[in-house]
Scaffold this motif. Structure first.
Motif, PDB file in Angstrom:
ATOM      1  N   SER A   1       8.400  11.365   8.142  1.00 43.02           N
ATOM      2  CA  SER A   1       6.953  11.168   7.991  1.00 43.02           C
ATOM      3  C   SER A   1       6.586  10.897   6.529  1.00 43.02           C
ATOM      4  N   ALA A   2       7.177  11.676   5.616  1.00 37.06           N
ATOM      5  CA  ALA A   2       6.886  11.509   4.182  1.00 37.06           C
ATOM      6  C   ALA A   2       7.396  10.154   3.686  1.00 37.06           C
ATOM      7  N   ALA A   3       8.615   9.794   4.139  1.00 32.95           N
ATOM      8  CA  ALA A   3       9.165   8.493   3.730  1.00 32.95           C
ATOM      9  C   ALA A   3       8.267   7.371   4.235  1.00 32.95           C
ATOM     10  N   ASN A   4       7.747   7.532   5.447  1.00 26.17           N
ATOM     11  CA  ASN A   4       6.831   6.530   6.013  1.00 26.17           C
ATOM     12  C   ASN A   4       5.572   6.406   5.144  1.00 26.17           C
ATOM     13  N   THR A   5       5.004   7.565   4.758  1.00 24.14           N
ATOM     14  CA  THR A   5       3.784   7.549   3.931  1.00 24.14           C
ATOM     15  C   THR A   5       4.055   6.848   2.596  1.00 24.14           C
ATOM     16  N   VAL A   6       5.195   7.186   1.980  1.00 26.36           N
ATOM     17  CA  VAL A   6       5.526   6.594   0.679  1.00 26.36           C
ATOM     18  C   VAL A   6       5.695   5.075   0.808  1.00 26.36           C
ATOM     19  N   ILE A   7       6.415   4.656   1.851  1.00 32.24           N
ATOM     20  CA  ILE A   7       6.675   3.214   2.011  1.00 32.24           C
ATOM     21  C   ILE A   7       5.379   2.454   2.333  1.00 32.24           C
ATOM     22  N   ILE A   8       4.531   3.073   3.169  1.00 29.62           N
ATOM     23  CA  ILE A   8       3.235   2.438   3.479  1.00 29.62           C
ATOM     24  C   ILE A   8       2.434   2.275   2.179  1.00 29.62           C
ATOM     25  N   ALA A   9       2.455   3.330   1.348  1.00 28.31           N
ATOM     26  CA  ALA A   9       1.714   3.284   0.069  1.00 28.31           C
ATOM     27  C   ALA A   9       2.285   2.195  -0.850  1.00 28.31           C
ATOM     28  N   ILE A  10       3.612   2.089  -0.887  1.00 27.43           N
ATOM     29  CA  ILE A  10       4.237   1.042  -1.724  1.00 27.43           C
ATOM     30  C   ILE A  10       3.779  -0.338  -1.235  1.00 27.43           C
ATOM     31  N   GLY A  11       3.769  -0.510   0.083  1.00 24.79           N
ATOM     32  CA  GLY A  11       3.326  -1.778   0.666  1.00 24.79           C
ATOM     33  C   GLY A  11       1.890  -2.104   0.264  1.00 24.79           C
ATOM     34  N   ILE A  12       1.035  -1.081   0.330  1.00 26.44           N
ATOM     35  CA  ILE A  12      -0.382  -1.306  -0.032  1.00 26.44           C
ATOM     36  C   ILE A  12      -0.483  -1.662  -1.524  1.00 26.44           C
ATOM     37  N   LEU A  13       0.317  -0.977  -2.329  1.00 25.60           N
ATOM     38  CA  LEU A  13       0.327  -1.288  -3.771  1.00 25.60           C
ATOM     39  C   LEU A  13       0.764  -2.723  -4.015  1.00 25.60           C
ATOM     40  N   ILE A  14       1.780  -3.148  -3.282  1.00 23.03           N
ATOM     41  CA  ILE A  14       2.251  -4.539  -3.413  1.00 23.03           C
ATOM     42  C   ILE A  14       1.092  -5.501  -3.114  1.00 23.03           C
ATOM     43  N   LEU A  15       0.313  -5.148  -2.085  1.00 24.10           N
ATOM     44  CA  LEU A  15      -0.765  -6.044  -1.642  1.00 24.10           C
ATOM     45  C   LEU A  15      -1.925  -6.121  -2.631  1.00 24.10           C
ATOM     46  N   VAL A  16      -2.264  -4.977  -3.259  1.00 19.63           N
ATOM     47  CA  VAL A  16      -3.525  -4.965  -4.030  1.00 19.63           C
ATOM     48  C   VAL A  16      -3.363  -4.986  -5.557  1.00 19.63           C
ATOM     49  N   THR A  17      -2.128  -5.100  -6.038  1.00 18.70           N
ATOM     50  CA  THR A  17      -1.973  -5.030  -7.493  1.00 18.70           C
ATOM     51  C   THR A  17      -1.856  -6.402  -8.167  1.00 18.70           C
ATOM     52  N   GLY A  18      -2.197  -7.447  -7.424  1.00 21.64           N
ATOM     53  CA  GLY A  18      -2.195  -8.784  -8.036  1.00 21.64           C
ATOM     54  C   GLY A  18      -3.251  -8.867  -9.136  1.00 21.64           C
ATOM     55  N   GLU A  19      -2.959  -9.689 -10.138  1.00 18.77           N
ATOM     56  CA  GLU A  19      -3.875  -9.775 -11.291  1.00 18.77           C
ATOM     57  C   GLU A  19      -5.275 -10.216 -10.875  1.00 18.77           C
ATOM     58  N   ASN A  20      -5.329 -11.184  -9.920  1.00 20.42           N
ATOM     59  CA  ASN A  20      -6.640 -11.698  -9.478  1.00 20.42           C
ATOM     60  C   ASN A  20      -7.445 -10.608  -8.769  1.00 20.42           C
ATOM     61  N   VAL A  21      -6.753  -9.754  -7.994  1.00 18.02           N
ATOM     62  CA  VAL A  21      -7.449  -8.689  -7.252  1.00 18.02           C
ATOM     63  C   VAL A  21      -7.973  -7.636  -8.229  1.00 18.02           C
ATOM     64  N   THR A  22      -7.109  -7.196  -9.167  1.00 13.66           N
ATOM     65  CA  THR A  22      -7.531  -6.137 -10.107  1.00 13.66           C
ATOM     66  C   THR A  22      -8.678  -6.632 -11.000  1.00 13.66           C
ATOM     67  N   ALA A  23      -8.594  -7.916 -11.375  1.00 12.84           N
ATOM     68  CA  ALA A  23      -9.661  -8.470 -12.223  1.00 12.84           C
ATOM     69  C   ALA A  23     -10.986  -8.511 -11.456  1.00 12.84           C
ATOM     70  N   PHE A  24     -10.883  -8.887 -10.172  1.00 11.31           N
ATOM     71  CA  PHE A  24     -12.095  -8.945  -9.348  1.00 11.31           C
ATOM     72  C   PHE A  24     -12.669  -7.544  -9.138  1.00 11.31           C
ATOM     73  N   TYR A  25     -11.754  -6.591  -8.870  1.00 11.60           N
ATOM     74  CA  TYR A  25     -12.199  -5.209  -8.623  1.00 11.60           C
ATOM     75  C   TYR A  25     -12.852  -4.607  -9.875  1.00 11.60           C
ATOM     76  N   ALA A  26     -12.352  -5.002 -11.055  1.00  9.43           N
ATOM     77  CA  ALA A  26     -12.865  -4.431 -12.318  1.00  9.43           C
ATOM     78  C   ALA A  26     -14.388  -4.584 -12.428  1.00  9.43           C
TER      79      ALA A  26
ATOM     80  N   ASN B   1      -1.963 -13.705  -3.836  1.00 10.91           N
ATOM     81  CA  ASN B   1      -1.881 -14.360  -5.142  1.00 10.91           C
ATOM     82  C   ASN B   1      -2.610 -15.705  -5.179  1.00 10.91           C
ATOM     83  N   GLN B   2      -2.807 -16.292  -3.992  1.00 10.66           N
ATOM     84  CA  GLN B   2      -3.480 -17.597  -3.932  1.00 10.66           C
ATOM     85  C   GLN B   2      -5.004 -17.467  -3.842  1.00 10.66           C
TER      86      GLN B   2
END
Lengths: 232, 266
Positions: free
Chosen positions: B112-137, B37-38
């Motif tokens: 294994s499936a729970a691990n995949t889901v949680i890893i994906a949630i973690g990645i979503l947490i990391l990359v869904t910041g407004e500054n990141v999505t705006a930059f990616y756009a 976020n910073q």
């Protein structure tokens, strides 16, 4: 009624070594049988085959007329010669485990035995001494209303006082129409509770006789006869 | 019986699994709020991208560690419960070998499936910041053109593929351990040997198939022929999926046979 255990030409080979060779025997219900023999004679192999933990190389073994399967496992209560329960489990969890899986498990009987031993049910198995662990395991095994109890070295690693407790537990908890098969080296300690003995030597049956017959025919105790037969 | 077996398998692994994944999610939240976020994408490129590379490497390391922990848990549970000392109790429960196998497959796959889901949630947490999505756009159209679909759709497909692929990975691990039990001694070592030998054979087979189907030596070679990244990825994914499914079915059949007919607990 079918024999509780029946082997016919039972053979188990590990590489070139015959752990059991052409073993044939029949065990009836209502008796406590001592499975005796020196190290490497095939006692544990026979026990594992009866529990379906090993696959025979040749011949067959039947429990109540069936080859080892889920139905025979329901009527056989087995105590291995090692610690076989997840050591992180608490005693109360182990009780729940047995209750869940064995329909013939009596929680009341197990609880009474654990209370008599003053074992805290919240303790984890890993926190108990070796002797106490063995007592817990025996209490679980003997709390089942099984047709065949198979106990592999149940008194091997415990003090004489604990041995007395274990033998008392075995004697007071098995049904008259059930059979108990005990494997041990400590013959003198269990001789008085045995009805029949099986001597195994090099994977073959060396003797199958009642304790009374041994005393009458040989004029010796089982322990003395064992020492004579298996003299080094 | 199957339900009870699965219940105890999950109970045995649950606490450590939860602890590891809660720590992972907390790490992701902290990285999101105190680092991502910073980020100022207008800042000078060199220090900005250096810090992003370091943070990404760190997160990749954490994700790999979490995945390895999960796989070790699944592996140890299977080995200890069936072929270690606990096997003396497990195999004497009134359950068939098929029930034991399915219980382990279900519990292993759930983890294994729970691990995949949680890893994906973690990645979503990391990359869904407004500054990141705006930059990616700014770069989104380029990615969409190359991949054939928007990155989000592609990521969703990758996630579903990983989720489905979990069952193949579980069977693969179980197969190696079970095959190791066929040896008279050093069974853990033999299971590891089976893992590497099979891995090598399958890699060689994959290369051969990719070579024969024209996908080898890689995208750069195909790009010169005017093939898009999307077509390349779809093609290779299809070939590997077919290969993995065939291998998984064979491994399951072999494992089923061993557990039914060749159990020898030492």
């Amino acid at each position: 009624m079918k024999p509780i255990l029946e082997c016919s030409r039972l053979t188990k080979k590990y590489g070139d070594f015959f752990a059991l060779s052409d073993l044939s025997l029949t065990l009836e219900r209502g008796q406590i049988i001592g499975l005796l023999g020196p190290n490497g004679s095939g006692k544990t192999t026979l026990i594992k085959l009866a529990n379906g933990l090993l696959t025979p190389t040749d011949g067959h073994i039947l429990i109540n007329g069936m080859t080892p399967c889920p139905k025979t496992k329901q009527i056989v209560s087995y105590l291995p010669d090692c610690s076989f329960i997840n050591e992180h489990m608490r005693v109360q969890d182990i009780l729940s485990y047995y209750t869940d899986f064995f329909s013939n498990f009596s929680t009341e009987r197990a609880s009474a035995m654990l209370d008599a031993l003053e074992i805290d049910r919240r303790s984890r198995l890993s926190s108990l001494s070796k002797g106490t662990k063995e007592k817990v395991q025996l209490a679980l095994v003997m709390s089942r209303d099984a047709d065949l109890y198979i106990l592999d070295e149940p008194i091997g690693g415990v003090d004489p006082a604990a041995r007395d407790f274990i033998l008392k537990t075995i004697l007071t908890n098995y049904r008259e129409d059930a059979a108990v098969l005990i494997s041990t080296h400590l013959i003198a300690d269990i001789e008085n509770v045995l009805d029949r003995v099986l001597f195994l030597r090099n994977g073959q049956l060396a003797l199958n006789a009642t304790v009374d017959d041994i005393r009458t025919e040989y004029g010796k105790s089982v322990d003395a006869l064992f020492r004579e037969v298996f003299k080094c | 019986m199957l339900g009870k077996l699965v219940k105890y398998d999950l109970k045995a692994s649950g606490k450590l699994f939860l602890l590891i994944h809660i720590i992972y999610l907390l790490t992701c939240l902290m990285v999101r709020f105190f680092y991502v976020n910073q980020l100022d994408f207008e800042a000078p490129a060199v220090p900005l991208f250096t810090s992003i590379v370091i943070a990404s490497a760190l997160m990749l390391f954490i994700i790999t560690a979490v995945c390895i922990c999960t796989w070790l848990q699944i592996t140890f549970r299977f080995y200890r419960n069936l072929f270690g000392k606990e096997g003396y109790l497990t195999w004497t429960l009134p359950a068939s070998s098929t029930e034991h196998l399915w219980a382990k497959l279900l519990s292993g796959y759930l983890l294994s499936a729970a691990n995949t889901v949680i890893i994906a949630i973690g990645i979503l947490i990391l990359v869904t910041g407004e500054n990141v999505t705006a930059f990616y756009a700014q770069f989104a159209p380029t990615f969409t053109a190359e991949l054939g679909v928007p990155l989000t759709t592609y990521a969703l497909w990758l996630f579903l593929y990983s989720l489905a692929g979990g069952i193949c990975s579980v069977i693969w691990i179980y197969f190696c351990i079970t095959a190791g039990q066929l040896f008279p001694g050093h069974r853990v070592l033999c299971a590891i040997a089976v893992y590497f030998i099979f891995g090598f054979v399958i890699q060689a087979l994959s290369f051969l198939i990719l070579f024969l189907s024209g996908y080898f030596p890689g995208y750069n070679h195909m790009a010169s022929q005017g093939i898009t990244a999307a077509a390349y990825l779809t093609g290779t994914l299809l070939i590997s999926t077919v290969l993995i499914v065939i291998i998984t079915v064979l491994q399951y059949a072999a494992m089923h046979y061993i557990m039914k007919r060749q159990i020898n607990l030492l």
